[in-house]
Design an enzyme around this catalytic site. Structure first.
Site, PDB file in Angstrom:
ATOM      1  CD  GLN A  64      85.966  40.573 126.985  1.00  0.00           C
ATOM      2  OE1 GLN A  64      86.827  39.697 127.012  1.00  0.00           O
ATOM      3  NE2 GLN A  64      86.146  41.727 126.375  1.00  0.00           N
ATOM      4  NE  ARG A  90      89.718  50.505 126.461  1.00  0.00           N
ATOM      5  CZ  ARG A  90      88.545  50.949 126.007  1.00  0.00           C
ATOM      6  NH1 ARG A  90      88.353  52.237 125.807  1.00  0.00           N
ATOM      7  NH2 ARG A  90      87.549  50.119 125.756  1.00  0.00           N
ATOM      8  CE  LYS A 108      85.935  48.772 122.844  1.00  0.00           C
ATOM      9  NZ  LYS A 108      86.317  47.352 122.967  1.00  0.00           N
ATOM     10  CB  SER A 109      80.470  47.091 126.816  1.00  0.00           C
ATOM     11  OG  SER A 109      81.800  46.932 127.173  1.00  0.00           O
ATOM     12  NE  ARG A 169      94.799  48.243 126.993  1.00  0.00           N
ATOM     13  CZ  ARG A 169      93.488  48.211 126.829  1.00  0.00           C
ATOM     14  NH1 ARG A 169      92.687  48.065 127.870  1.00  0.00           N
ATOM     15  NH2 ARG A 169      92.966  48.342 125.631  1.00  0.00           N
ATOM     16  CG  ASP A 210      88.013  48.491 129.404  1.00  0.00           C
ATOM     17  OD1 ASP A 210      88.893  47.617 129.475  1.00  0.00           O
ATOM     18  OD2 ASP A 210      86.868  48.266 128.982  1.00  0.00           O
TER      19      ASP A 210
HETATM   20  C1  S3P Z   1      84.253  44.039 128.389  1.00  0.00           C
HETATM   21  C2  S3P Z   1      84.743  43.522 129.547  1.00  0.00           C
HETATM   22  C3  S3P Z   1      86.107  43.787 130.027  1.00  0.00           C
HETATM   23  C4  S3P Z   1      86.689  45.013 129.328  1.00  0.00           C
HETATM   24  C5  S3P Z   1      86.488  44.975 127.854  1.00  0.00           C
HETATM   25  C6  S3P Z   1      85.021  44.950 127.537  1.00  0.00           C
HETATM   26  C7  S3P Z   1      82.876  43.678 127.990  1.00  0.00           C
HETATM   27  O1  S3P Z   1      86.939  42.687 129.734  1.00  0.00           O
HETATM   28  O2  S3P Z   1      88.054  45.133 129.645  1.00  0.00           O
HETATM   29  O3  S3P Z   1      87.066  46.099 127.235  1.00  0.00           O
HETATM   30  O4  S3P Z   1      82.323  44.301 127.060  1.00  0.00           O
HETATM   31  O5  S3P Z   1      82.318  42.750 128.591  1.00  0.00           O
HETATM   32  P1  S3P Z   1      87.070  41.419 130.720  1.00  0.00           P
HETATM   33  O6  S3P Z   1      85.774  40.695 130.711  1.00  0.00           O
HETATM   34  O7  S3P Z   1      88.183  40.591 130.143  1.00  0.00           O
HETATM   35  O8  S3P Z   1      87.420  41.983 132.066  1.00  0.00           O
END
Ligand code: S3P
Length: 440
Positions: A177, A398, A22-23, A354, A323
């Site tokens: 993110q 999740r 996904k990321s 969560r 995650d």
């Molecule tokens: C992600 C970063 C994480 C993760 C999210 C996906 C990303 O979040 O929990 O599911 O794709 O960069 P945070 O940046 O808020 O830690």
């Protein structure tokens, strides 16, 4: 809302095909959109979140073509062709942009939108409209963007793009993110943009930028890009999603006589802390055929039923397995000594709170749980065997998947309410689970 009944199972065996990460999918699509020329992205995630990113890009004038391809394992996989518009080719959307349930879409797109010559509005579903956006508003404002949010710093966000200027920024909370948002804005900024991290977070943006031909300067704790670089379209394969794989790994660990093979899984070292933690707990996990693809490490995972000790998870590693904590928590009652999770306050601002969702549903299954502000303490096997229950995932994919796995090891069947929320990251989750589950 669809309910799913999960009956206890004997074991899980066989081979699991995973959805694309996904990321990584989000990042490839966004970079392809602002690159020169066409990119092809193979195994692009069918996760609803990643479709939200495509919807936003389409509204900004990007042409996305989706074709089915025949994957080597015989199943159909998603191949995308994205016609890049170049760094300054996005067009103003007359309608607002909708990130759905996806925090990554909203926060990363905010970085892209801040560098445009037009104004955009981006919103999301009820869950996303509750999540903190100040963490991206603050750095983007420092770079010169004008952003208006709802009271409390939540979406919808109105982003007036402008000529940004580079800066050095250290996020208060470790977040890939936020880092990625700032780096993407940095592509449109004058001069250099640097993000300094206290704790290293997933580095997919850095690796993807390099694939698209951008020079990325990386220090031990810092990463810099220069504005104005030209991105070149390219062909990339998205690895399987390790965060989705973890649900199947957990199923194999807790059910006796289980053995699973998971193919072509992303093994980027900034994501594999979960495998180290599981190995420390006593999990029998092996990695084979590890190789590089598009700058990312990819390989096959083998996992067998194991006796798990339990222990404490906290400190710096938490940011790198955030995650996976829902699955780890739902696994705790199957361990010898239980699991304590600390320093994980970020879990409260994910797709649901969560910590609260885990505590509530673990208790519904009869587990002994202590909830604290930044984590949970969950008793192990000695507190008694779990029983089936009605699970309330609070719309969080999740949570739904973690308790579907726990439900395989309980006494009596469970009902997962609102089970379709699993599609946020793993639309084929229940079918895939059914394909490897063995019952008497
Ligand atoms: C992600 C970063 C994480 C993760 C999210 C996906 C990303 O979040 O929990 O599911 O794709 O960069 P945070 O940046 O808020 O830690």
């Amino acid at each position: 809302m669809a309910k799913k009944i999960i009956a206890p199972a004997q074991s899980v065996n066989g081979t699991v095909a995973l959805p694309g990460d996904k990321s990584i999918s989000h990042r490839y699509a966004m970079l392809a959109a602002i690159a020169e020329g066409t990119s092809t992205l193979s195994n692009y995630a069918e996760a609803a979140d990643c479709q939200s990113t495509l919807d936003c890009l389409k509204r900004l004038g990007i042409h996305v073509e989706s074709v089915r391809e025949r994957a080597t394992n015989g199943s159909g996989a998603n191949l995308l062709r994205i016609a890049g518009a170049g760094l300054h080719g996005l067009r103003r959307s007359r309608r607002g942009l909708d990130a759905g349930n996806s925090g990554t879409t909203m926060r990363l797109m905010a970085g892209v939108l801040a560098g445009q010559e037009f104004e955009s509005t981006i919103t999301g579903d009820k869950s996303l409209r509750r999540r903190p956006m100040k963490r991206v508003i603050e750095p983007l404002s420092k770079m010169g963007a004008e952003i208006r949010a709802e009271e409390g710093g939540v979406a919808p966000l109105q982003i007036r793009g402008t000529q940004l200027h580079g800066m050095e920024y250290e996020p208060a909370t470790p977040s890939a993110q936020v880092k990625s948002c700032v780096l993407l804005a940095g592509l449109f900024a004058e001069g250099e943009t640097t993000v300094v991290e206290k704790i290293r977070t997933r580095d997919h943006t850095e690796l993807a930028l390099e694939q698209f031909g951008v020079e990325v300067e990386r220090g031990e704790r810092s990463v810099s890009v220069r504005g104005g670089a030209e991105l070149r379209g390219c062909n990339l394969q998205v690895p399987g999603d390790l965060s989705s794989a973890v649900f199947f790994i957990a199923a194999a660990l807790i059910l006796p006589d289980s053995s699973l093979a998971l193919r072509d899984v992303g093994l980027n070292p900034t994501r594999t802390a979960i495998l180290d933690v599981l190995a420390e707990l006593g999990a029998s996990i092996s990695l084979v055929s590890v190789h590089e693809s598009g700058g990312e490490l990819v390989g096959d995972i083998g996992v067998r039923s194991s006796s798990l000790e339990g222990g404490v998870i906290g400190g710096a590693q938490v940011a790198q397995l955030i995650d996976e904590l829902p699955m780890l928590a739902a696994l705790a009652p199957f361990t010898e000594k239980g699991i304590e999770i600390r320093d994980a306050g970020e879990l409260r601002v994910k797709e649901s709170d969560r910590i609260a969702a885990l505590a509530e549903n673990l208790r519904r299954m009869g587990a002994t749980v202590e909830e604290c502000e930044d984590g949970l303490r969950i008793a192990g096997k000695s507190a008694g065997r779990l029983h089936g229950a009605e699970i309330e995932p609070r719309g969080d994919h999740r949570i739904a998947m973690a308790f579907s796995i726990a439900a395989l090891g309980t006494e009596g069947q469970s009902t997962i309410r609102d089970a379709e929320c699993a599609a946020v990251s793993f639309p084929a989750f229940f079918d895939t689970l059914a394909s490897v589950t063995e019952r008497d």
